[in-house]
Motif scaffolding. Sequence first.
Motif, PDB file in Angstrom:
ATOM      1  N   ARG A   1       0.834  -1.208   0.000  1.00  0.00           N
ATOM      2  CA  ARG A   1       0.000   0.000   0.000  1.00  0.00           C
ATOM      3  C   ARG A   1       0.868   1.258   0.000  1.00  0.00           C
ATOM      4  NH1 ARG A   1      -3.857  -2.229   4.842  1.00  0.00           N
ATOM      5  NH2 ARG A   1      -4.936  -3.844   3.628  1.00  0.00           N
TER       6      ARG A   1
ATOM      7  N   PRO B   1      -5.862  -3.038  -6.551  1.00  0.00           N
ATOM      8  CA  PRO B   1      -6.980  -3.769  -5.936  1.00  0.00           C
ATOM      9  C   PRO B   1      -6.549  -4.787  -4.893  1.00  0.00           C
ATOM     10  CG  PRO B   1      -7.333  -3.558  -8.300  1.00  0.00           C
ATOM     11  CD  PRO B   1      -5.938  -3.083  -8.039  1.00  0.00           C
TER      12      PRO B   1
ATOM     13  N   PHE C   1      -5.270  -2.929  -1.636  1.00  0.00           N
ATOM     14  CA  PHE C   1      -6.243  -2.177  -0.843  1.00  0.00           C
ATOM     15  C   PHE C   1      -7.544  -2.948  -0.616  1.00  0.00           C
ATOM     16  CE2 PHE C   1      -3.437   1.108  -2.503  1.00  0.00           C
ATOM     17  CZ  PHE C   1      -3.222   1.879  -1.375  1.00  0.00           C
ATOM     18  N   ALA C   2      -7.539  -4.238  -0.902  1.00  0.00           N
ATOM     19  CA  ALA C   2      -8.740  -5.061  -0.671  1.00  0.00           C
ATOM     20  C   ALA C   2      -9.106  -5.032   0.812  1.00  0.00           C
ATOM     21  CB  ALA C   2      -8.487  -6.489  -1.123  1.00  0.00           C
ATOM     22  N   GLY C   3     -10.392  -4.832   1.077  1.00  0.00           N
ATOM     23  CA  GLY C   3     -10.863  -4.820   2.458  1.00  0.00           C
ATOM     24  C   GLY C   3     -10.628  -3.525   3.201  1.00  0.00           C
ATOM     25  N   THR C   4     -10.175  -2.488   2.499  1.00  0.00           N
ATOM     26  CA  THR C   4      -9.955  -1.185   3.130  1.00  0.00           C
ATOM     27  C   THR C   4     -10.961  -0.179   2.582  1.00  0.00           C
ATOM     28  OG1 THR C   4      -8.415  -0.298   1.480  1.00  0.00           O
ATOM     29  CG2 THR C   4      -7.496  -1.742   3.177  1.00  0.00           C
TER      30      THR C   4
ATOM     31  N   GLU D   1     -10.850   0.438  -1.227  1.00  0.00           N
ATOM     32  CA  GLU D   1     -11.022  -0.692  -2.146  1.00  0.00           C
ATOM     33  C   GLU D   1     -11.686  -0.252  -3.450  1.00  0.00           C
ATOM     34  OE1 GLU D   1     -12.755  -5.284  -2.101  1.00  0.00           O
ATOM     35  OE2 GLU D   1     -13.181  -3.908  -0.446  1.00  0.00           O
ATOM     36  N   SER D   2     -12.738   0.551  -3.353  1.00  0.00           N
ATOM     37  CA  SER D   2     -13.429   0.984  -4.577  1.00  0.00           C
ATOM     38  C   SER D   2     -12.559   1.933  -5.391  1.00  0.00           C
ATOM     39  CB  SER D   2     -14.750   1.666  -4.217  1.00  0.00           C
ATOM     40  OG  SER D   2     -14.532   2.798  -3.388  1.00  0.00           O
TER      41      SER D   2
ATOM     42  N   ALA E   1      -9.329   1.779  -5.543  1.00  0.00           N
ATOM     43  CA  ALA E   1      -8.321   0.943  -6.187  1.00  0.00           C
ATOM     44  C   ALA E   1      -8.864   0.302  -7.462  1.00  0.00           C
ATOM     45  CB  ALA E   1      -7.841  -0.130  -5.218  1.00  0.00           C
ATOM     46  N   THR E   2     -10.137  -0.066  -7.438  1.00  0.00           N
ATOM     47  CA  THR E   2     -10.750  -0.632  -8.643  1.00  0.00           C
ATOM     48  C   THR E   2     -10.821   0.409  -9.762  1.00  0.00           C
ATOM     49  OG1 THR E   2     -12.092  -2.120  -7.270  1.00  0.00           O
ATOM     50  CG2 THR E   2     -12.804  -1.786  -9.550  1.00  0.00           C
TER      51      THR E   2
END
Length: 386
Positions: free
Chosen positions: A198, A262, A265-268, A271-272, A274-275
């Motif tokens: 990150r 993605p 930063f998954a679960g943070t 997250e959106s 990052a997508t």
Amino acid sequence: MNTQTNAFSTAAAAPGFAAAHPFLDKIRNFTPNWFASTMGTGIVFLVLASLPVHFQGQHALALTLWVADIVLWFTFALMFLARWVLFPETMRPMLHHPVQSMFLGTIPMGLAPLINGIALFAEPHFGASVHSLALGLWAFDAVLSIAVAIGVPYVMFTEQSHAFERVTAVLLLPIVAPEVAATTASTLASHMPVETARFLIGSGYVLWALSVPLAFSVLTMLFFRLVIHKLPHRDLGASTWLTLGPIGTGALGLLTLGQNAPAAFAGTALESVATVARDLGVIGGLMLWGVGLWWLAMAVLFVLRYRREGFPFNLGWWAFTFPLGVFTIVTFTLYRVTHFSAFEFMGLGLAAALGVLWVVVASKTIRDVTLGKVFVAPCLLKMNAA
């Protein structure tokens, strides 16, 4: 110690010193231009590692070039430091020289491929133990890139003498360094623990923003300069290829940072975001790739014109390698992301051209080193004459 150093420097400037101390004279005339060769060699082994097709001995060749590049970079770093320590009076003319000072940007950019190589070649053999080394070197590279990207333009604005008709793409070299560090951050992120990944991705976007907008402002100025004053002198003809560098590296940074975001930063809460970064990376990468295609076509046409006029070799020819190499890697990256076979075929053609150019430039460099033609610092010509 200072008295001894000053006395040594005075003696070094005396007539006959070069003949009596040829190696020390090479150190005195060592220029940052040499680090461009580490950039060119570095991008070749990174292209080899990214090829979508494989051949026998490919990994061994890439590994050999990585090791050779390590030796080259640290040898050049020692020579540059030796010039600073033994001949401190030569540093100010170098910093004030409107061309030589720009090549300070090649020092961090030459280190960046070596750091990528740690993840590609050292990690499979030594495991996670190399992460600290790679991260430490990247931090040093990033700080040095920022220092060069700010410091060299400051000296340019306050001390150096420039004229619009003499402006070339060499001005890009100090500015582009942070975005090269950004692409290295994205490469390391996929090999690091999630918290470190990150940090690397966030830092990568900041480094990208420090560089790419400024680089495009220089490209705009260069376009206008070419319209008004036409092509630069043939001695600086290879610099026309440098325009491809910030475009290719900028596209690669957007693509790779977005692809790694993605997972990091998954679960943070991000997250959106990052997508979105991943999707914008693909769109932005494609758009920048298209811009780079135009500059590549121009660069090829410029070289064909220079060849008709006579195109003497100098260390600036290393500009043919890194910009083309990074554009090749971003082409392969677009192929992996989009699965468009046209990117694969074009990337293979670019890789073949890069291989030929690297062999030509490296062989000419070795020849001129053997003949003793390339250890001349333009910034010291007036001092030598005096």
